[in-house]
Design a protein around this motif. Structure first.
Motif, PDB file in Angstrom:
ATOM      1  N   MET A   1       0.832  -1.209   0.000  1.00 16.17           N
ATOM      2  CA  MET A   1       0.000   0.000   0.000  1.00 16.17           C
ATOM      3  C   MET A   1       0.867   1.260   0.000  1.00 16.17           C
ATOM      4  N   VAL A   2       0.458   2.248  -0.779  1.00 12.13           N
ATOM      5  CA  VAL A   2       1.154   3.532  -0.748  1.00 12.13           C
ATOM      6  C   VAL A   2       0.860   4.238   0.568  1.00 12.13           C
ATOM      7  N   LYS A   3       1.717   5.204   0.883  1.00 15.19           N
ATOM      8  CA  LYS A   3       1.560   5.979   2.116  1.00 15.19           C
ATOM      9  C   LYS A   3       1.118   7.393   1.743  1.00 15.19           C
ATOM     10  N   ILE A   4      -0.122   7.730   2.039  1.00 16.53           N
ATOM     11  CA  ILE A   4      -0.627   9.065   1.708  1.00 16.53           C
ATOM     12  C   ILE A   4      -0.186  10.046   2.784  1.00 16.53           C
ATOM     13  N   GLY A   5       0.406  11.135   2.335  1.00 13.68           N
ATOM     14  CA  GLY A   5       0.905  12.147   3.260  1.00 13.68           C
ATOM     15  C   GLY A   5       0.678  13.548   2.731  1.00 13.68           C
ATOM     16  N   CYS A   6       1.365  14.483   3.336  1.00 18.13           N
ATOM     17  CA  CYS A   6       1.202  15.889   2.951  1.00 18.13           C
ATOM     18  C   CYS A   6       2.457  16.651   3.342  1.00 18.13           C
ATOM     19  N   SER A   7       2.682  17.748   2.676  1.00 15.59           N
ATOM     20  CA  SER A   7       3.761  18.658   3.041  1.00 15.59           C
ATOM     21  C   SER A   7       3.391  19.438   4.304  1.00 15.59           C
ATOM     22  N   SER A   8       4.344  19.594   5.181  1.00 13.66           N
ATOM     23  CA  SER A   8       4.112  20.385   6.397  1.00 13.66           C
ATOM     24  C   SER A   8       3.836  21.851   6.073  1.00 13.66           C
ATOM     25  N   LEU A   9       4.243  22.301   4.879  1.00 14.53           N
ATOM     26  CA  LEU A   9       4.092  23.721   4.537  1.00 14.53           C
ATOM     27  C   LEU A   9       2.639  24.147   4.380  1.00 14.53           C
ATOM     28  N   PHE A  10       1.743  23.201   4.111  1.00 12.66           N
ATOM     29  CA  PHE A  10       0.334  23.580   3.987  1.00 12.66           C
ATOM     30  C   PHE A  10      -0.199  24.110   5.324  1.00 12.66           C
ATOM     31  N   PHE A  11       0.437  23.697   6.405  1.00  8.22           N
ATOM     32  CA  PHE A  11       0.049  24.163   7.746  1.00  8.22           C
ATOM     33  C   PHE A  11       1.189  24.966   8.382  1.00  8.22           C
ATOM     34  N   TRP A  12       1.842  25.785   7.566  1.00  7.72           N
ATOM     35  CA  TRP A  12       3.065  26.473   7.971  1.00  7.72           C
ATOM     36  C   TRP A  12       2.896  27.351   9.200  1.00  7.72           C
ATOM     37  N   GLU A  13       1.666  27.857   9.465  1.00  4.87           N
ATOM     38  CA  GLU A  13       1.472  28.825  10.545  1.00  4.87           C
ATOM     39  C   GLU A  13       1.340  28.168  11.918  1.00  4.87           C
ATOM     40  N   TYR A  14       1.335  26.832  11.964  1.00  7.67           N
ATOM     41  CA  TYR A  14       1.170  26.130  13.234  1.00  7.67           C
ATOM     42  C   TYR A  14       2.499  25.525  13.685  1.00  7.67           C
ATOM     43  N   ASP A  15       2.603  25.279  14.995  1.00  8.27           N
ATOM     44  CA  ASP A  15       3.830  24.650  15.475  1.00  8.27           C
ATOM     45  C   ASP A  15       3.826  23.169  15.105  1.00  8.27           C
ATOM     46  N   ILE A  16       4.982  22.538  15.211  1.00 11.26           N
ATOM     47  CA  ILE A  16       5.146  21.170  14.713  1.00 11.26           C
ATOM     48  C   ILE A  16       4.227  20.191  15.432  1.00 11.26           C
ATOM     49  N   PHE A  23      -2.244  15.808  11.233  1.00  5.20           N
ATOM     50  CA  PHE A  23      -1.995  14.681  10.336  1.00  5.20           C
ATOM     51  C   PHE A  23      -2.559  13.387  10.916  1.00  5.20           C
ATOM     52  N   LEU A  24      -2.346  13.175  12.206  1.00  4.78           N
ATOM     53  CA  LEU A  24      -2.838  11.955  12.847  1.00  4.78           C
ATOM     54  C   LEU A  24      -4.361  11.915  12.843  1.00  4.78           C
ATOM     55  N   GLU A  25      -4.985  13.058  13.088  1.00  2.02           N
ATOM     56  CA  GLU A  25      -6.444  13.120  13.085  1.00  2.02           C
ATOM     57  C   GLU A  25      -7.010  12.788  11.712  1.00  2.02           C
ATOM     58  N   LEU A  26      -6.295  13.193  10.658  1.00  2.00           N
ATOM     59  CA  LEU A  26      -6.754  12.936   9.293  1.00  2.00           C
ATOM     60  C   LEU A  26      -6.384  11.541   8.795  1.00  2.00           C
ATOM     61  N   GLY A  27      -5.649  10.802   9.606  1.00  2.00           N
ATOM     62  CA  GLY A  27      -5.266   9.449   9.225  1.00  2.00           C
ATOM     63  C   GLY A  27      -4.122   9.378   8.231  1.00  2.00           C
ATOM     64  N   LEU A  28      -3.326  10.446   8.111  1.00  2.00           N
ATOM     65  CA  LEU A  28      -2.188  10.451   7.198  1.00  2.00           C
ATOM     66  C   LEU A  28      -1.057   9.601   7.754  1.00  2.00           C
TER      67      LEU A  28
END
Length: 269
Positions: A1-16, A23-28
């Motif tokens: 299975m592929v691993k669906i993820g996202c760039s952290s930059l889409f949420f750049w204004e929030y802390d890590i 990401f965890l809430e969205l199941g990434l």
């Protein structure tokens, strides 16, 4: 299975920590971490902070994107070339510390809006040689991202990418389908064995729109890679919040990403 993820930059204004929670809430399953996130960049020399970020990022699989803002490995200015190389070395070290298996780098470009000369290619080759050697020592896979199609860019088309990969057998690809546009299928057919990471987004008036709003249909591209060639690495959404006419709330960004996840899952099922 592929691993669906996202760039952290889409949420750049929030802390890590908050980005990881989103990401965890969205199941990434994966995050492409850009160290040029404003909070991280200001604290990147604080060892206690780095260790706390490492603890948070350990909850996901991580790929790293090397710093690129204001940098250019092909610059005619030797100081800019040197800083670009040093930032890449730093990012490789960061990848090792954060247990990331691969790092994405950008190709060089001619500083002016003209076709690159042998000098720009030679500068870029020198950067690649040194970066690959360092990455191999650290057991990190170095992935070159295909550039957007611009007259002064290197590696924006299949021919230029072939020329570079022929010289460096230990170099791999982060394929950005929005950069490849109508040529994305050609990139897949030519380089599927070299693709270790993916940037997923659509093309509308600009690059990095939601895939679901793209004027170019990338269904065949993604199906070919995943279902025909058996790609099992990360598919990272790389979305640009500047395409919207207003600042997006956290919920709005999460809703956009949720829709994109469902859209992508339907394409590759």
């Amino acid at each position: 299975m592929v691993k669906i993820g996202c760039s952290s930059l889409f949420f750049w204004e929030y802390d890590i920590e908050e980005i990881v929670d989103i990401f965890l809430e969205l199941g990434l399953k994966n995050m492409e971490f850009f160290p040029e996130n404003p909070e991280f960049w200001k604290k990147r020399n604080d060892l206690d902070y780095i260790n706390s970020v490492k603890s948070e990022l350990s909850k996901l699989e991580i790929t790293i994107h090397s710093p690129y803002i204001e940098l250019n490995s092909s610059s005619t200015n030797e100081n800019i070339r040197y800083v670009t190389l040093m930032e890449t070395f730093w990012a490789i070290d960061l990848s090792k510390k954060f247990n990331a298996k691969l790092i994405t780098i950008h190709a060089g470009k001619r500083p002016t809006h003209r076709v690159p000369t042998d000098e720009e290619y030679d500068n870029f080759d020198d950067y690649l040689k040194k970066s690959i050697e360092y990455a191999l020592k650290k057991e990190i896979t170095l992935c070159l991202e295909n550039s957007p199609e611009k007259i002064n860019n290197i590696c924006y088309n299949v021919e230029s990418m072939k020329k570079t990969l022929y010289k460096f057998e230990d170099l791999y690809i982060t394929l950005d389908i929005a950069h490849a546009r109508e040529n994305s299928l050609d990139f897949i057919k030519n380089f599927h064995e070299k693709i270790k990471n993916m940037h997923i987004s659509g093309v509308n008036s600009k690059d990095h729109y939601p895939l679901s709003e793209s004027r170019i249909n990338f269904d065949k591209t993604l199906n070919l890679l995943v279902n025909e060639y058996g790609y099992k690495e990360a598919l990272n959404f790389e979305l640009n919040d500047l395409i919207y006419k207003k600042s997006l709330s956290k919920k709005e960004k999460m809703d956009i990403l949720t829709n994109e996840i469902h859209y992508l899952e339907k394409i590759i099922k």
